[in-house]
Design an enzyme around this catalytic site. Structure first.
Site, mmCIF file in Angstrom:
data_model
loop_
_atom_site.group_PDB
_atom_site.id
_atom_site.type_symbol
_atom_site.label_atom_id
_atom_site.label_comp_id
_atom_site.label_asym_id
_atom_site.label_seq_id
_atom_site.Cartn_x
_atom_site.Cartn_y
_atom_site.Cartn_z
ATOM 1 N N ASP A 66 -15.193 -57.275 16.691
ATOM 2 C CA ASP A 66 -15.295 -55.897 17.172
ATOM 3 C C ASP A 66 -14.407 -54.969 16.351
ATOM 4 O O ASP A 66 -14.821 -53.882 15.949
ATOM 5 C CB ASP A 66 -14.936 -55.820 18.650
ATOM 6 C CG ASP A 66 -14.952 -54.392 19.168
ATOM 7 O OD1 ASP A 66 -16.055 -53.805 19.260
ATOM 8 O OD2 ASP A 66 -13.872 -53.844 19.461
ATOM 9 N N ASP A 111 -20.333 -58.719 15.543
ATOM 10 C CA ASP A 111 -20.390 -57.555 16.415
ATOM 11 C C ASP A 111 -20.847 -56.345 15.616
ATOM 12 O O ASP A 111 -20.718 -56.302 14.395
ATOM 13 C CB ASP A 111 -19.027 -57.278 17.051
ATOM 14 C CG ASP A 111 -19.130 -56.481 18.347
ATOM 15 O OD1 ASP A 111 -20.259 -56.241 18.835
ATOM 16 O OD2 ASP A 111 -18.082 -56.096 18.880
ATOM 17 N N GLY A 112 -21.396 -55.383 16.345
ATOM 18 C CA GLY A 112 -21.811 -54.116 15.766
ATOM 19 C C GLY A 112 -21.197 -52.982 16.557
ATOM 20 O O GLY A 112 -20.840 -53.142 17.726
ATOM 21 N N GLU A 123 -25.737 -54.807 15.060
ATOM 22 C CA GLU A 123 -25.618 -56.154 15.638
ATOM 23 C C GLU A 123 -26.420 -57.155 14.799
ATOM 24 O O GLU A 123 -25.942 -58.250 14.497
ATOM 25 C CB GLU A 123 -26.100 -56.170 17.087
ATOM 26 C CG GLU A 123 -25.261 -55.352 18.042
ATOM 27 C CD GLU A 123 -23.957 -55.999 18.476
ATOM 28 O OE1 GLU A 123 -23.663 -57.134 18.065
ATOM 29 O OE2 GLU A 123 -23.216 -55.356 19.243
ATOM 30 N N HIS A 176 -15.611 -57.455 24.902
ATOM 31 C CA HIS A 176 -14.407 -56.825 25.460
ATOM 32 C C HIS A 176 -13.878 -57.593 26.680
ATOM 33 O O HIS A 176 -13.418 -57.002 27.650
ATOM 34 C CB HIS A 176 -14.671 -55.356 25.808
ATOM 35 C CG HIS A 176 -15.278 -54.606 24.669
ATOM 36 N ND1 HIS A 176 -14.565 -54.251 23.538
ATOM 37 C CD2 HIS A 176 -16.545 -54.168 24.465
ATOM 38 C CE1 HIS A 176 -15.374 -53.624 22.692
ATOM 39 N NE2 HIS A 176 -16.565 -53.565 23.227
ATOM 40 N N ASP A 212 -22.134 -60.785 21.185
ATOM 41 C CA ASP A 212 -22.106 -60.144 22.502
ATOM 42 C C ASP A 212 -23.374 -59.317 22.713
ATOM 43 O O ASP A 212 -23.481 -58.563 23.669
ATOM 44 C CB ASP A 212 -20.841 -59.312 22.710
ATOM 45 C CG ASP A 212 -20.689 -58.171 21.723
ATOM 46 O OD1 ASP A 212 -21.634 -57.879 20.956
ATOM 47 O OD2 ASP A 212 -19.609 -57.551 21.720
#
Length: 154
Positions: free
Chosen positions: A140, A16-17, A54, A130, A76
């Site tokens: 995250d 994740d970023g 990302e 999320h 994501d």
């Protein structure tokens, strides 16, 4: 790309970023599981974009593997997944120029990701961010930690 069944020799990775502003301080996070081993990685940049973070998460995850492995990589980011699976072959064929005849954004990182992914058999999977997926939530949290450090909040 071939699908990989998750087994004891498969690395399962969540990436994740995170970015405050676009551009702004950003961070990337990786949660990696391989057999009984788990590893968390994160990093940051003071002035970056969410897309770059990302990409950096996926790059760092794949470069962290010490030998070629089957990998299931969850992201994501539709940008990362579509880029690697759909757009990259055309970019390479067209000299890193997109359909609008403009230079590909983040080409430096796309090239690095292409090289890192080539060492492994990667099954690129999208996961809704999320949404309660524990691996995505861990990645995250790490990305946010990196972002906060880049912003001087730690």
């Amino acid at each position: 790309m071939p699908k990989t069944d998750e087994n004891e020799d498969t690395a399962v990775i969540y990436t994740d970023g995170a970015c405050s502003g676009n551009p702004g301080p950003g961070g990337w996070g990786v949660y990696l599981k391989w057999g009984d081993h788990e590893k968390e990685l994160y990093g940051s940049e003071k002035a970056t974009t969410n897309n770059r973070m990302e990409l950096m998460a996926a790059i760092q995850a794949l470069e962290a593997l010490k030998r070629p492995l089957p990998v299931v990589l969850y992201t994501d980011s539709s940008y990362v997944r579509n880029g690697i699976l759909t757009w990259m072959n055309g970019w390479k064929r067209n000299g890193w120029v997109n359909a609008k005849k403009e230079p590909v954004k983040n080409a430096d990182l796309w090239r690095r990701l292409d090289e890192a992914a080539a060492r492994h058999e990667v099954d690129w999977r999208w996961v809704k961010g999320h949404s309660g997926d524990s691996g995505n939530e861990r990645a995250d949290k790490l990305a946010v930690q990196g972002r906060d450090e880049a912003a001087g909040r730690r």
